[in-house]
Design an enzyme around this catalytic site. Structure first.
Site, PDB file in Angstrom:
ATOM      1  N   GLU A  48       5.724 -26.852  -1.579  1.00  0.00           N
ATOM      2  CA  GLU A  48       4.646 -27.308  -2.439  1.00  0.00           C
ATOM      3  C   GLU A  48       4.196 -26.174  -3.341  1.00  0.00           C
ATOM      4  O   GLU A  48       3.876 -25.079  -2.860  1.00  0.00           O
ATOM      5  CB  GLU A  48       3.442 -27.769  -1.609  1.00  0.00           C
ATOM      6  N   CYS A  49       4.150 -26.408  -4.638  1.00  0.00           N
ATOM      7  CA  CYS A  49       3.609 -25.476  -5.615  1.00  0.00           C
ATOM      8  C   CYS A  49       4.285 -24.110  -5.477  1.00  0.00           C
ATOM      9  O   CYS A  49       5.425 -23.934  -5.892  1.00  0.00           O
ATOM     10  CB  CYS A  49       2.090 -25.395  -5.492  1.00  0.00           C
ATOM     11  N   GLY A  50       3.616 -23.112  -4.880  1.00  0.00           N
ATOM     12  CA  GLY A  50       4.247 -21.813  -4.705  1.00  0.00           C
ATOM     13  C   GLY A  50       5.529 -21.896  -3.914  1.00  0.00           C
ATOM     14  O   GLY A  50       6.514 -21.196  -4.199  1.00  0.00           O
TER      15      GLY A  50
ATOM     16  N   PHE B 295       7.537 -24.421  -3.904  1.00  0.00           N
ATOM     17  CA  PHE B 295       8.504 -24.983  -4.856  1.00  0.00           C
ATOM     18  C   PHE B 295       9.060 -23.900  -5.765  1.00  0.00           C
ATOM     19  O   PHE B 295      10.261 -23.869  -6.047  1.00  0.00           O
ATOM     20  CB  PHE B 295       7.788 -26.073  -5.664  1.00  0.00           C
TER      21      PHE B 295
ATOM     22  N   SER C  19       7.897 -29.696  -5.249  1.00  0.00           N
ATOM     23  CA  SER C  19       7.256 -29.939  -6.544  1.00  0.00           C
ATOM     24  C   SER C  19       5.958 -29.146  -6.580  1.00  0.00           C
ATOM     25  O   SER C  19       5.529 -28.562  -5.583  1.00  0.00           O
ATOM     26  CB  SER C  19       6.956 -31.432  -6.749  1.00  0.00           C
TER      27      SER C  19
END
Length: 441
Positions: A330-332, A334, A431
């Site tokens: 998730e985010c970082g 990703f 993502s």
């Protein structure tokens, strides 16, 4: 003892909510009360400070992301073995999406839903008696939200305090203290908010000073008397909206680069029988090979890109893990699953290379807002067509999208189509989207 609750709110972000919340938690805890805390909205940094004081999971309540049964389930967890619960609001008290009350993601939704009285913190910087009309307007704005009193913040002098106190009392609201403007009380910040609790070298000392300040400058007895019992209801164990555990034994990246795992997810995954096994990519650790899934939360990989690029054991172990078992970022997380991460200085660092995209923190663009994700195919987050709710909050950008299949299609909180997001290849997915809850069928 029935849990009593009060919400700390303000007219805007940056008004002093976190400082007041931490001061109350520290001071009430010093008095021997069992303290708990929860944050409205999808913020993941403030709950880590709550957890550092209370010794309990940092939890979130969000009226847009979470269906009512899940809100009750989180609140029950927040109140367990707690005498006084301090609810810290996000943004301004009535700030949220332009939707119907109760579904806007506004702190006022949570106050109304659970019947939590509001303690309004008013920043007096650059004003005097004008805090009175502000307080009166907030108190009268909604019949469903009860503003029970005010704390004045950033007060410059005794005269300054008197002006504000008299104006608020003229608005028929009690004043429960005035936090004087004082050096050394501000928590440092960076691009996503406060510097993380785990990065403060002397957090206990800072909190002790804050508790002293609360004892001197706040009417703690009055604030306790203003709190009210939580209005909640029993919820069955399998409440709608829970994201199922991604595996029975989950390797979770956990260090200064990967720390944004929502407390309610970790808590409810454990209650569902899953085991969370932490490891540190920054310490060049690999996910435990005995685990059945790997989760890379968000965090600050852009600040540690060089160290992550040198973590050969981590990258090799992650690649081996991903050959047979799910890995989600998730985010970082990703960003780290991609090919290259460009840091703020423009230097390029090799990442895990398990997905085809590359990201940049040098070419920044703020992405912030609620998101509803619809999964493109079956995966670790759910079946094809499943709807998830959460948010995005990042400055990094995708500079090369690669050729992987997308993870999901996105809509904004008010239903605007935003296109596809993320990527998935084999057992690997990720993502910029942070998931808080599933949308019930």
């Amino acid at each position: 003892m029935t849990t009593q609750a009060i919400m700390v709110a303000a007219p805007r972000s940056g008004g002093g909510k976190t400082t007041l919340t931490l001061a109350l938690l520290a001071a009430f805890g010093r008095r021997g009360l069992r303290v708990g805390a929860v944050k409205t909205g999808p913020d993941y940094i403030d709950p880590a400070f709550h957890a550092a004081i209370t010794g309990r999971p940092g939890l979130n309540l969000d009226s847009w992301c979470m269906p009512s049964n899940l809100l009750h389930r989180v609140m029950q967890a927040a109140c367990q073995d707690v005498d006084i619960l301090v609810v810290e609001s996000a943004m301004g008290l009535f700030d949220g999406l332009s939707l119907s009350d109760g579904q806007r993601g506004a702190p006022s939704d949570i106050a109304a839903f659970f019947g939590i009285p509001v303690l309004l913190v008013l920043d007096m910087s650059g004003q005097g008696q004008s805090v009175g009309p502000v307080a009166k307007g907030f108190a009268q704005w909604s019949p469903h939200v009860q503003v029970n009193g005010v704390v004045l913040n950033r007060v410059a002098s005794a005269r300054h305090e008197r002006l504000g106190r008299e104006a608020v009392m003229a608005a028929d609201l009690p004043v429960y203290g005035a936090l004087m403007r004082q050096g050394g009380q501000t928590l440092p910040e960076r691009h996503l908010g406060l510097v993380q609790a785990r990065e403060h070298g002397d957090l206990p000392g800072w909190l002790a000073d804050l508790a002293d300040k609360a004892e001197r400058e706040l009417d703690l007895d009055g604030i306790l008397a203003a709190a009210r019992p939580i209005r909640t209801q029993p919820v069955e164990y399998g409440a709608a909206g829970l994201l199922p555990p991604p595996g029975q034994r989950i390797a979770v990246a956990d260090d200064a680069a990967f720390s944004f795992l929502y407390g309610h997810l970790a808590l409810f995954w454990r209650q569902a029988g899953a085991e969370l096994v932490p490891f540190s990519p920054l310490a060049d650790e690999r996910p435990d090979p005995s685990c059945t899934a790997c989760w890379l939360p968000g965090g600050y990989p852009e600040l540690h890109a060089e160290q992550l690029a040198a973590a050969e054991t981590f990258r090799t172990g992650l690649a081996q893990f991903a050959q047979t078992r799910p890995v989600h970022g998730e985010c970082g997380g990703f960003m780290v699953l991609g090919q290259v991460l460009e840091d703020a200085q423009g230097a390029h660092h090799r990442m895990a290379g398990l997905l085809g995209h590359s990201t940049s923190f040098a070419r920044r663009k703020l992405n912030l807002g609620y998101r509803e994700a619809t999964l493109v195919k079956d995966g670790v987050l759910g079946a094809r067509g499943a709807h998830l709710r959460g948010h995005e909050f990042h400055y990094a950008t995708v500079v090369d999208g690669g050729a992987d299949a997308p993870l999901a299609s996105l809509r904004s909180g008010i239903g605007e189509e935003l296109g596809f997001c993320g990527g998935q290849r084999g057992f690997v997915s990720g993502s910029f989207f942070h998931v808080l809850a599933t949308v019930p069928e």
